[in-house]
Write a protein that holds these residues in place. Structure first.
Motif, PDB file in Angstrom:
ATOM      1  N   GLY A   1       0.823  -1.210   0.000  1.00 16.04           N
ATOM      2  CA  GLY A   1       0.000   0.000   0.000  1.00 16.04           C
ATOM      3  C   GLY A   1       0.855   1.256   0.000  1.00 16.04           C
ATOM      4  O   GLY A   1       0.576   2.215  -0.730  1.00 16.04           O
TER       5      GLY A   1
ATOM      6  N   ALA B   1       1.204   3.779  -3.386  1.00 13.95           N
ATOM      7  CA  ALA B   1       0.732   5.164  -3.259  1.00 13.95           C
ATOM      8  C   ALA B   1       1.718   6.132  -3.899  1.00 13.95           C
ATOM      9  O   ALA B   1       1.328   7.029  -4.659  1.00 13.95           O
TER      10      ALA B   1
ATOM     11  N   TYR C   1      -5.535   0.067   4.536  1.00 11.31           N
ATOM     12  CA  TYR C   1      -4.590   0.288   3.428  1.00 11.31           C
ATOM     13  C   TYR C   1      -5.211  -0.087   2.087  1.00 11.31           C
ATOM     14  O   TYR C   1      -5.026   0.616   1.083  1.00 11.31           O
TER      15      TYR C   1
ATOM     16  N   THR D   1      -5.778   2.804  -0.608  1.00  5.96           N
ATOM     17  CA  THR D   1      -5.010   2.634  -1.848  1.00  5.96           C
ATOM     18  C   THR D   1      -5.938   2.478  -3.042  1.00  5.96           C
ATOM     19  O   THR D   1      -5.606   2.903  -4.155  1.00  5.96           O
TER      20      THR D   1
END
Length: 321
Positions: free
Chosen positions: A115, A119, A269, A273
């Motif tokens: 995650g 990002a 996450y 995400t």
């Protein structure tokens, strides 16, 4: 990528076993290999970005390999293979941790690492599609480099939580004539968390002001190009906000890992995400300034911080009831 993911899982496991020395030694090995590799491949052999990438790869390998032996000795019985090898190979040793148990811990931790990595990849992709290239992307990369410089100062507090909080998950042995007080033990755990959160916020404020000030007042430290300096300056306040919000994220994340709230962490996450790419695609399609990418990241950090802190407050209140 697999080496980085394995290294992240091993580090979390060792910290949970109160071994903070091995991850530190692994970072030392990784740094030495990275610096030496950059000097040899980039400065001496003039391999440019390819050389830097190779140096980084070998640095990750060195750091991960440094943790494999100690992790196997400290976390598993002699000859254990997590149930992945037949016993005639491992000498007949019984596995204390089977493959399923290991994956139950490793899968959420892998999700956290993926995650984080994805990002930054999505952000760079969005910045690369905005007008004003290559200046826009250069400004984004400067902000990203400064954020990576700031992150370890917060991560160390997260690692402290992962190292010491598991102690409070088991009641101490009662002293003579005294019984173990679960409520008092939980209060001590919450007090430590509060102290770490306070330290994290102070450290976050200090390091955020440093990285923000570099771009706002001394951009010459990171680039000599006047155009890139001008493009990076509007990112100063947003970068500082994103760096500051990383502090509560890191401390709360370390606390939740230590308290085995891995499923919740992985869920947050995955959700955050999944929400990030569509927003960044709209920013890229709109052709706005690169500051919009970093505003999106600051909101991303705010969302995670609120989710993690909210979880800690809710679980604390339930236990007190």
């Amino acid at each position: 990528m697999p080496t980085s993911l394995l290294g992240g899982v091993l580090q979390a496991a060792l910290l949970g076993a109160k071994d903070s020395v091995t991850p530190l030694i692994a970072i030392l090995y990784s740094t030495i290999v990275n610096v030496s590799g950059d000097y040899l491949l980039v400065n001496r052999m003039h391999m440019g970005l390819k050389g830097a990438a190779i140096a980084t790869l070998f640095a990750q390998l060195a750091g991960t390999i440094a943790m494999i032996g100690p992790a196997r000795r400290e976390l598993l019985s002699k000859g254990s293979s997590l149930g992945l090898l037949p016993r005639w190979i491992t000498g007949g040793a019984r596995d204390e941790i089977d493959g399923r148990t290991f994956l139950k811990f490793a899968a959420p931790v892998l999700t956290l690492i993926l995650g984080k990595i994805s990002a930054f990849g999505f952000m760079t992709n969005a910045a690369a599609g905005l007008p004003g290239q290559p200046t826009t992307l250069a400004a984004h990369q400067i902000a990203l480099s400064l954020f990576f410089f700031a992150s370890p100062f917060m991560e160390v507090i997260s690692q402290t939580a992962q190292t010491y909080l598991p102690t409070y998950s088991v009641l101490p042995k009662p002293e003579k004539g005294k019984s173990a007080d679960a409520k008092e033990w939980r209060a001590a755990s919450n007090k430590l968390v509060l102290r770490l959160e306070t330290i994290g916020l102070v450290a976050g404020a200090l390091i955020a002001s440093v990285v923000g000030s570099i771009i706002a007042f001394s951009p010459g430290i990171v680039t000599k190009d006047a155009g890139v300096q001008a493009a990076a300056k509007p990112l100063a306040a947003i970068l500082a906000a994103g760096a500051f919000l990383t502090a509560p994220v890191a401390v709360s994340e370390g606390t939740l890992i230590a308290r085995k709230q891995l499923g919740y962490l992985a869920g947050v996450y995955l959700a955050s995400t999944a929400l990030l790419p569509p927003v960044l695609r709209r920013i890229r399609a709109g052709g706005g300034p690169v500051s919009q990418v970093w505003i999106c990241f600051a909101l991303f950090q705010l969302f995670r911080s609120a989710c993690f802190a909210g979880r800690l407050v809710l679980t604390r209140n339930k236990k007190e009831e």
